[in-house]
Scaffold this motif. Structure first.
Motif, PDB file in Angstrom:
ATOM      1  N   SER A   1       0.865  -1.393  -0.080  1.00 31.44           N
ATOM      2  CA  SER A   1      -0.154  -0.079  -0.096  1.00 31.44           C
ATOM      3  C   SER A   1       0.839   1.040  -0.053  1.00 31.44           C
ATOM      4  O   SER A   1       0.342   2.235  -0.487  1.00 31.44           O
ATOM      5  N   ASP A   2       1.873   1.200   0.574  1.00 30.11           N
ATOM      6  CA  ASP A   2       2.788   2.298   0.511  1.00 30.11           C
ATOM      7  C   ASP A   2       3.236   2.496  -0.876  1.00 30.11           C
ATOM      8  O   ASP A   2       3.756   3.841  -0.951  1.00 30.11           O
ATOM      9  N   LYS A   3       3.548   1.943  -1.976  1.00 32.71           N
ATOM     10  CA  LYS A   3       3.517   2.297  -3.247  1.00 32.71           C
ATOM     11  C   LYS A   3       2.493   2.975  -4.067  1.00 32.71           C
ATOM     12  O   LYS A   3       2.671   3.465  -4.973  1.00 32.71           O
ATOM     13  N   GLN A   4       1.217   3.086  -3.182  1.00 26.41           N
ATOM     14  CA  GLN A   4      -0.008   3.893  -3.746  1.00 26.41           C
ATOM     15  C   GLN A   4      -0.360   3.445  -5.213  1.00 26.41           C
ATOM     16  O   GLN A   4      -0.874   4.183  -5.692  1.00 26.41           O
TER      17      GLN A   4
END
Length: 208
Positions: free
Chosen positions: A137-140
């Motif tokens: 999710s941190d890579k959006q």
């Protein structure tokens, strides 16, 4: 194709309101990891299943050890689909699969940061699992389509493949063309101003 809506990082009252809004549109409601950590299985999964008995719930417990114990607890709480991490030992995943098979339930193997050779091995040993191609999710969402296209090649023997990590409406046709069975959508729905309308749009795109 099925629509899975991920609900996470909210309180129980907000989560219940969201589930109510998703009725008839979300094939699967994902009770997110943080929600389960904050409130426990009994106060999240079990509570939601009691209020919405006909809804399919995925419990994102992200098991990586104690497979049989954690899976059994998840099913007992009313979870229909628990998750095990693909980097776990084969012994642990086999234990999870054993409990799922015993109870006639689905289960998901999360492929977060799992390399291609490992994906091929898992697909060979656990062809009945739902395999989740998962972009952190941190890579959006950046690079999700490329990850799907490369991962699908390694999952040629899989019966069910899911995708998570920034799925948008515009990606749905591509996911369908890749043979994806479950599209997992989180903030695109849960953080929209009109959650019901956005869920309806995704449902129509997924099922159309």
């Amino acid at each position: 194709m099925r629509l899975q809506v991920a609900i996470d990082r909210v309180n129980l009252k907000t989560a219940e309101a969201m589930i109510e809004e998703m009725r008839g549109m979300a094939d699967i409601i994902e009770v997110g990891t943080s929600l389960i950590k904050d409130y426990g299985l009994e106060n999240s999964v079990a509570r939601f299943k009691k209020r919405f008995p006909d809804q399919c719930f995925l419990a994102d417990i992200k098991t990586c050890d104690e497979g049989a114990y954690e899976f059994r607890k998840s099913y007992e709480a009313g979870g229909d689909i628990p998750t095990v991490m693909g980097f776990s030992s084969i012994t642990t995943i086999r234990a999870c699969a054993g409990v799922a098979g015993e109870l006639g339930k689905e289960y998901m193997i999360d492929l977060l940061e799992v390399p291609a050779d490992r994906i091929r091995a898992l697909c060979e040993v656990f062809p009945e699992a739902i395999f989740c191609i998962h972009l952190p999710s941190d890579k959006q969402g950046e690079g999700l389509v490329e990850l799907v296209k490369s991962s699908v090649k390694e999952l040629s023997g899989a019966k069910k493949i899911a995708v998570a990590g920034g799925v948008t409406l515009g990606m749905v046709p591509v996911l369908k063309s890749c043979g994806i069975e479950i599209g997992i959508v989180g903030s695109a729905i849960t953080k929209s101003e009109n959650k019901h309308e956005m869920a309806a749009r995704f449902a129509e795109a997924v099922r159309g």
